[in-house]
Motif scaffolding. Sequence first.
Motif, PDB file in Angstrom:
ATOM      1  N   ALA A   1       0.815  -1.221   0.000  1.00 31.49           N
ATOM      2  CA  ALA A   1       0.000   0.000   0.000  1.00 31.49           C
ATOM      3  C   ALA A   1       0.847   1.268   0.000  1.00 31.49           C
ATOM      4  O   ALA A   1       0.321   2.364  -0.209  1.00 31.49           O
ATOM      5  CB  ALA A   1      -0.943  -0.009   1.205  1.00 31.49           C
ATOM      6  N   ASP A   2       2.130   1.124   0.209  1.00 38.77           N
ATOM      7  CA  ASP A   2       3.018   2.296   0.244  1.00 38.77           C
ATOM      8  C   ASP A   2       3.086   2.961  -1.135  1.00 38.77           C
ATOM      9  O   ASP A   2       3.148   2.273  -2.154  1.00 38.77           O
ATOM     10  CB  ASP A   2       4.414   1.832   0.677  1.00 38.77           C
TER      11      ASP A   2
ATOM     12  N   SER B   1       2.520   4.500  -8.515  1.00 40.98           N
ATOM     13  CA  SER B   1       2.071   5.902  -8.438  1.00 40.98           C
ATOM     14  C   SER B   1       0.550   5.988  -8.361  1.00 40.98           C
ATOM     15  O   SER B   1       0.018   6.970  -7.838  1.00 40.98           O
ATOM     16  CB  SER B   1       2.578   6.669  -9.665  1.00 40.98           C
TER      17      SER B   1
ATOM     18  N   PRO C   1      -2.802   5.043  -6.741  1.00 40.51           N
ATOM     19  CA  PRO C   1      -3.282   4.419  -5.501  1.00 40.51           C
ATOM     20  C   PRO C   1      -4.324   3.332  -5.743  1.00 40.51           C
ATOM     21  O   PRO C   1      -4.490   2.443  -4.912  1.00 40.51           O
ATOM     22  CB  PRO C   1      -3.876   5.596  -4.708  1.00 40.51           C
ATOM     23  N   ARG C   2      -5.024   3.415  -6.890  1.00 40.81           N
ATOM     24  CA  ARG C   2      -6.008   2.372  -7.187  1.00 40.81           C
ATOM     25  C   ARG C   2      -5.316   1.027  -7.406  1.00 40.81           C
ATOM     26  O   ARG C   2      -5.821  -0.020  -6.984  1.00 40.81           O
ATOM     27  CB  ARG C   2      -6.828   2.754  -8.430  1.00 40.81           C
TER      28      ARG C   2
ATOM     29  N   ARG D   1      -2.510   0.146  -6.034  1.00 42.36           N
ATOM     30  CA  ARG D   1      -2.062  -0.324  -4.717  1.00 42.36           C
ATOM     31  C   ARG D   1      -3.215  -0.969  -3.949  1.00 42.36           C
ATOM     32  O   ARG D   1      -3.065  -2.033  -3.342  1.00 42.36           O
ATOM     33  CB  ARG D   1      -1.465   0.838  -3.911  1.00 42.36           C
ATOM     34  N   SER D   2      -4.378  -0.319  -3.981  1.00 38.01           N
ATOM     35  CA  SER D   2      -5.547  -0.896  -3.289  1.00 38.01           C
ATOM     36  C   SER D   2      -5.924  -2.243  -3.884  1.00 38.01           C
ATOM     37  O   SER D   2      -6.233  -3.185  -3.154  1.00 38.01           O
ATOM     38  CB  SER D   2      -6.745   0.045  -3.400  1.00 38.01           C
ATOM     39  N   ASP D   3      -5.898  -2.323  -5.213  1.00 35.90           N
ATOM     40  CA  ASP D   3      -6.251  -3.594  -5.866  1.00 35.90           C
ATOM     41  C   ASP D   3      -5.260  -4.688  -5.473  1.00 35.90           C
ATOM     42  O   ASP D   3      -5.655  -5.835  -5.253  1.00 35.90           O
ATOM     43  CB  ASP D   3      -6.260  -3.429  -7.390  1.00 35.90           C
TER      44      ASP D   3
ATOM     45  N   VAL E   1      -3.650  -4.917  -2.685  1.00 35.55           N
ATOM     46  CA  VAL E   1      -3.946  -5.312  -1.300  1.00 35.55           C
ATOM     47  C   VAL E   1      -5.135  -6.272  -1.251  1.00 35.55           C
ATOM     48  O   VAL E   1      -5.094  -7.310  -0.585  1.00 35.55           O
ATOM     49  CB  VAL E   1      -4.206  -4.067  -0.414  1.00 35.55           C
ATOM     50  N   VAL E   2      -6.196  -5.922  -1.982  1.00 39.14           N
ATOM     51  CA  VAL E   2      -7.378  -6.789  -1.989  1.00 39.14           C
ATOM     52  C   VAL E   2      -7.014  -8.182  -2.501  1.00 39.14           C
ATOM     53  O   VAL E   2      -7.378  -9.197  -1.890  1.00 39.14           O
ATOM     54  CB  VAL E   2      -8.503  -6.174  -2.862  1.00 39.14           C
TER      55      VAL E   2
ATOM     56  N   GLU F   1      -8.265  -6.711   3.418  1.00 39.07           N
ATOM     57  CA  GLU F   1      -9.167  -6.833   2.270  1.00 39.07           C
ATOM     58  C   GLU F   1     -10.336  -5.858   2.421  1.00 39.07           C
ATOM     59  O   GLU F   1     -10.718  -5.182   1.463  1.00 39.07           O
ATOM     60  CB  GLU F   1      -9.665  -8.278   2.172  1.00 39.07           C
TER      61      GLU F   1
ATOM     62  N   ALA G   1      -9.148  -2.130   1.886  1.00 38.78           N
ATOM     63  CA  ALA G   1      -8.745  -1.761   0.527  1.00 38.78           C
ATOM     64  C   ALA G   1      -9.882  -1.860  -0.474  1.00 38.78           C
ATOM     65  O   ALA G   1      -9.759  -1.390  -1.607  1.00 38.78           O
ATOM     66  CB  ALA G   1      -7.567  -2.632   0.078  1.00 38.78           C
TER      67      ALA G   1
ATOM     68  N   PRO H   1      -9.206   5.996  -3.722  1.00 40.69           N
ATOM     69  CA  PRO H   1      -8.277   4.881  -3.472  1.00 40.69           C
ATOM     70  C   PRO H   1      -7.055   5.293  -2.648  1.00 40.69           C
ATOM     71  O   PRO H   1      -6.446   4.454  -1.981  1.00 40.69           O
ATOM     72  CB  PRO H   1      -7.867   4.427  -4.880  1.00 40.69           C
TER      73      PRO H   1
ATOM     74  N   ARG I   1      -7.929   4.698   0.883  1.00 45.47           N
ATOM     75  CA  ARG I   1      -7.887   3.268   1.206  1.00 45.47           C
ATOM     76  C   ARG I   1      -6.444   2.793   1.398  1.00 45.47           C
ATOM     77  O   ARG I   1      -6.149   2.050   2.347  1.00 45.47           O
ATOM     78  CB  ARG I   1      -8.563   2.460   0.088  1.00 45.47           C
ATOM     79  N   SER I   2      -5.553   3.225   0.505  1.00 46.04           N
ATOM     80  CA  SER I   2      -4.143   2.834   0.643  1.00 46.04           C
ATOM     81  C   SER I   2      -3.550   3.360   1.942  1.00 46.04           C
ATOM     82  O   SER I   2      -2.806   2.653   2.628  1.00 46.04           O
ATOM     83  CB  SER I   2      -3.324   3.362  -0.533  1.00 46.04           C
TER      84      SER I   2
ATOM     85  N   VAL J   1      -4.615   1.271   4.818  1.00 52.26           N
ATOM     86  CA  VAL J   1      -3.897  -0.007   4.871  1.00 52.26           C
ATOM     87  C   VAL J   1      -2.511   0.187   5.483  1.00 52.26           C
ATOM     88  O   VAL J   1      -2.097  -0.582   6.358  1.00 52.26           O
ATOM     89  CB  VAL J   1      -3.784  -0.627   3.462  1.00 52.26           C
ATOM     90  N   VAL J   2      -1.800   1.224   5.031  1.00 50.08           N
ATOM     91  CA  VAL J   2      -0.454   1.469   5.566  1.00 50.08           C
ATOM     92  C   VAL J   2      -0.516   1.701   7.073  1.00 50.08           C
ATOM     93  O   VAL J   2       0.254   1.105   7.844  1.00 50.08           O
ATOM     94  CB  VAL J   2       0.203   2.681   4.865  1.00 50.08           C
TER      95      VAL J   2
END
Lengths: 262, 262
Positions: free
Chosen positions: A94-95, A100, A102-103, A105-107, A109-110, B91, B94, B102, B105-106, B109-110
Motif C-alpha cells: 500500500a506504500d 504511483s 493508488p487504485r 495499490r488498493s487492488d 492489497v485486496v 481486504e 482496501a 483509493p 484506502r491505501s 492499509v499502511v
Amino acid sequence: MEAIRYSALSGGKRIRPFLVTYSSTLFGVSRSYAMRVAAAVEMVHCYSLIHDDLPAMDDDDLRRGVPTCHVKFDEATAILAGDALLARSFEVLADPATHSDPRVRSDLVVELARAAGGDGMVGGQMLDLLAAESSLQMAEITRMQRMKTGALIAFSCESAALLGKASDSARHALRAYAHDLGLAFQIADDLLDVEGDPDVVGKRTQKDENAGKATFISLLGTDRARSQSQMLAHQAVQHLDMFPDTADPLRALAEYVVNRNN
Amino acid sequence: MEAIRYSALSGGKRIRPFLVTYSSTLFGVSRSYAMRVAAAVEMVHCYSLIHDDLPAMDDDDLRRGVPTCHVKFDEATAILAGDALLARSFEVLADPATHSDPRVRSDLVVELARAAGGDGMVGGQMLDLLAAESSLQMAEITRMQRMKTGALIAFSCESAALLGKASDSARHALRAYAHDLGLAFQIADDLLDVEGDPDVVGKRTQKDENAGKATFISLLGTDRARSQSQMLAHQAVQHLDMFPDTADPLRALAEYVVNRNN
C-alpha cells in the motif's frame, strides 16, 4: 526482528518473487515497483511457512536445511514473526513507492488479502490439516492445493498484470499459466516428499505417508504423478503463447519446477 | 469460518469500533465507510486476542466469559483463524466500498499495517512476553503498552481523520486523545487484573502478579495507579476541546474506560 530476518532471508527458491519480477517484464513495469511486490509476496510465503511449521500444525523442525523458526527461537516468537511478516506485506504493497496510482495499490492489497485468507492459503492449510483425518479424492486435493499454494502463485503473476495495467486477455493467460504451474509444482513437491533426499530437499521427507495423508502420489502412484506434472508444466507454457521472448524465463521456470531436486 | 465467527462475534466491549464510528461523526464521514473500518479494526483486535491467548503466549483459557478459541477448537485452528482475520481486515480496508478515493484506502492499509506490525501490536506483545523475564521501569512499560494496545486505539481514531480528510490539527488532537485514552484504559485493565472479579471481568485475573510481571500497579501501587488513570482520562477529554457536542460520546468513553468493571 531477528526471527523475522532469520526466516525471511534464509534462502529458499524464491519462485514467487521470480514470478512477480519476470511477469512484470512482460508489461514494462518499473523494476522498483516489481521488487516491492516481490518482497511482499515472499513475506507472505515466509509467514505461512513459519506458521505451518509450528508444532500445532505440521510440526516441522527443519526448513531450507536449517532449524525452523520455533525451534531456533520459540513458539511465541515464531507466531509473532509470522504475524509481523503478514502485516508488513500489506504495508509494503500500500506504500506510495509501490505504484504511483493508488487504485493499483488498493487492488494489490485486496488480491493479496484474498490469496492469503480463508478462501486462499489459510483455507487450504485448514483443509490440509483436516485431510489427515479423511480420505480426499483428486478433486478435493486439487482444490486444497489450489488454495494452499496456488493462490499465492497466481497472485505473483496477476500482481504484474495489475502493476502494468495489462489487458484482460494477458491477465487471464497469466492466471492460466500460474494455475497449471502451481499444480505441477505441488505434484513435484509431493514426489520429493516420497523420493527426495532430506539433505538435498532441506526438510523432512516421507511426511505425507507417515501422516497417512491422501496426496497426488497416493492416488496416482509416482509414475502417473510424474507424467501429470510434466503435462501440466507443458500446458502452463502453452498459455504463454501470446507473449514474446520476454516470457522465456517464465517458460524455463515451468521446466525447472518439475525437474528440481529441492 | 466457525472459529473466526466464534472469536470475532463473541461480544466484547467493542471500544475500537466505537472510537472509529464516533470519531467519524466529527468529520461527517459516511456511516457505511466508518462501519467497514470499524469492522476491520475489530477483526485485527480479535486476531490479536486469539494469538495472545495461545498456550505458547499468555496461555489463557477464558475470554469474554467463554473458552478461548484454541480451547473451544484447537491450536492449529486458532492460529489460522487469527491469520485469516488479519488478512481479511486489509481486504475490507482496501475494498472500493470503504472509500471512493483509493488514496484514502491505501493510507488506511499502511496505517493499520503499522499499528498491527512489529513496531505496533506484534512488537508490544513481544516486549510483554520478554517483560516476565526482566524488571521493566515506567518508561519501558509505557512504551510496551503504547505499542501493544495504544497503536490500534490510535488507528481507530486516526482512521476517522483519514476517512474524513480532516485537518492536521484535528488529526493531532484525536491522536493525543487516543494516546491518553489508551494508557488510561491499560492502567484500568491492570487494576481489574488485580482487583476484578473473574466472573464479571470474563477472563482469568491475578495473571500479572502470578507471572511476576512489572505492571503499572506493581510500580505505582493501586492508589496512585487509579489516580493516574483518572488523570489521563481527564487529559484525554481536554484534547477534544476543539470539537463540538458531536465529540460527547468520545468524552463519555474516557469516563467509562477508567470506571468499567470488565
